[in-house]
Structure formats: structure tokens, C-alpha cells
Design a protein around this motif. Structure first.
Motif, short mmCIF file in Angstrom:
data_model
loop_
_atom_site.label_atom_id
_atom_site.label_comp_id
_atom_site.label_asym_id
_atom_site.label_seq_id
_atom_site.Cartn_x
_atom_site.Cartn_y
_atom_site.Cartn_z
N ASN A 42 8.10 11.88 42.19
CA ASN A 42 8.34 13.15 42.90
C ASN A 42 7.10 13.83 43.45
O ASN A 42 7.20 14.84 44.13
CB ASN A 42 9.15 14.12 42.02
CG ASN A 42 8.40 14.58 40.80
OD1 ASN A 42 7.18 14.48 40.72
ND2 ASN A 42 9.12 15.11 39.84
N GLY A 43 5.90 13.31 43.15
CA GLY A 43 4.68 13.87 43.73
C GLY A 43 4.32 15.26 43.27
O GLY A 43 3.60 15.98 43.95
N ARG A 44 4.83 15.65 42.10
CA ARG A 44 4.56 16.99 41.57
C ARG A 44 4.21 16.90 40.10
O ARG A 44 4.69 16.03 39.38
CB ARG A 44 5.79 17.89 41.72
CG ARG A 44 6.44 17.83 43.06
CD ARG A 44 6.30 18.94 44.01
NE ARG A 44 6.09 20.25 43.51
CZ ARG A 44 5.29 21.09 44.13
NH1 ARG A 44 4.64 20.74 45.20
NH2 ARG A 44 5.13 22.31 43.68
N ALA A 45 3.38 17.82 39.66
CA ALA A 45 3.03 17.91 38.24
C ALA A 45 2.51 19.32 37.97
O ALA A 45 2.16 20.06 38.89
CB ALA A 45 1.97 16.88 37.87
N THR A 46 2.46 19.65 36.70
CA THR A 46 1.89 20.92 36.25
C THR A 46 0.81 20.62 35.23
O THR A 46 1.03 19.84 34.31
CB THR A 46 2.97 21.82 35.61
OG1 THR A 46 4.00 22.06 36.56
CG2 THR A 46 2.38 23.14 35.15
#
Length: 173
Positions: free
Chosen positions: A86-90
Motif C-alpha cells: 500500500n505504500g504507506r507506513a507510520t
């Protein structure tokens, strides 16, 4: 109605879009031995909606500039697969007496010739970020670790190679 000022808020929140100086110094790829123990949590969401966490040390994080972060991850980690999907992280961590929560947009970094580490290298840009702190208490650490004496030099050597790879690939983008 009273004209007295509102009491101070116990929670301080600051939004940022560039790494503060203390974070840049932490993620500058230098003096890795003196920064061991620091841990950041990289969070992602898998296809089932479960949160996946990878715990990272300073040898896996490098900030080449004020808005970018390069990361080295093991390919078999569930968080790696979720991030690639998904190309997202925190990223969350404690630095300079504050809690940081940084939403990242993530893309793969190309392999560098001669790298046989098997690691996945990613480049991230800050999407949104904030710090939180309170006036009545100081955050002194988040999750921390200690390297075992046996194998410590091997870990530091691996971290140095990883940081060099991140520096080279970040510079070539």
C-alpha cells in the motif's frame, strides 16, 4: 463569564513537515555505536486490516534531507509486505523528550551493485507528522534495547553497511 485566561493545556502538539534538528541528528547515519538502544516502531496495515510492526534501530534509518527517510527492512517481515502493497507506513518514536508520530509515503529504493544483504530498501517522504509532549512529565525513552556483547561488533558493522547503502541509493535518486 470570567475574563481569566484559560488554563494551560497539559498536552502540547506540534505539527511538522521537515525533520527537526534533533531527529536529523539521530537519523544522520553517524556515530551508530553511541545511538544503540534507540528503537522506532514502523507500523503498517496488512490486507486483513491488522497492524504490523517492525522495530528499527538507528542502523536501519537514514534521513538524507529534511523531508526524507530511508529505511532498511528484512524482506520476510510482515510489515515489509504490507508497506510494499500500500505504500504507506507510520513511524513512531521518542526523541528530545517528545513522542513522534510520522505518516509516511513509501517507495522502493533500487538495489546498489555489490549489496548482498538481502534487505529491502525503502525511501519515505513525510505525509504528515506531529510531536506530543506534556508539561508535567518528560519522556525519557520509548522502546529501548541493548546489544549483547557477543555479536555487537557484527551488528554495528552490518548497520554501517546498511547506512552506506541507504546513503548511496538516496543520493542516486
Amino acid at each position: 463569564m470570567s475574563d481569566s485566561p484559560a488554563p494551560p493545556r497539559p498536552l502540547e502538539q506540534n505539527v511538522f513537515d521537515e525533520w527537526p534538528d534533533a531527529v536529523r541528528a539521530l537519523f544522520d547515519g553517524s556515530s551508530l555505536a553511541s545511538k544503540t538502544g534507540f528503537t522506532a516502531s514502523l507500523l503498517s496495515v496488512d490486507t486483513n486490516g491488522h497492524v504490523r510492526t517492525s522495530l528499527l534501530g538507528v542502523g536501519e534509518l537514514y534521513a538524507p534531507d529534511s523531508r526524507t527517510l530511508c529505511i532498511a527492512l528484512w524482506p520476510q517481515a510482515r510489515a515489509t509486505r504490507a508497506i510494499e502493497r500500500n505504500g504507506r507506513a507510520t513511524l513512531t518514536f521518542v526523541c528530545d523528550e517528545a513522542f513522534y508520530q510520522v505518516q509516511l509515503r513509501v517507495a522502493p529504493l533500487p538495489c546498489v551493485e555489490g549489496d548482498d544483504s538481502g534487505l529491502v530498501y525503502l525511501i519515505c517522504s513525510i505525509d504528515s507528522a506531529e510531536t506530543q509532549s506534556v508539561r508535567y512529565a518528560r519522556l525519557t525513552s520509548g522502546i529501548t534495547f541493548e546489544l549483547e556483547e557477543e555479536g555487537k561488533e557484527a551488528v554495528l558493522d552490518r548497520w554501517k553497511r546498511q547506512i552506506e547503502h541507504l546513503k548511496r541509493t538516496a543520493a542516486s535518486r
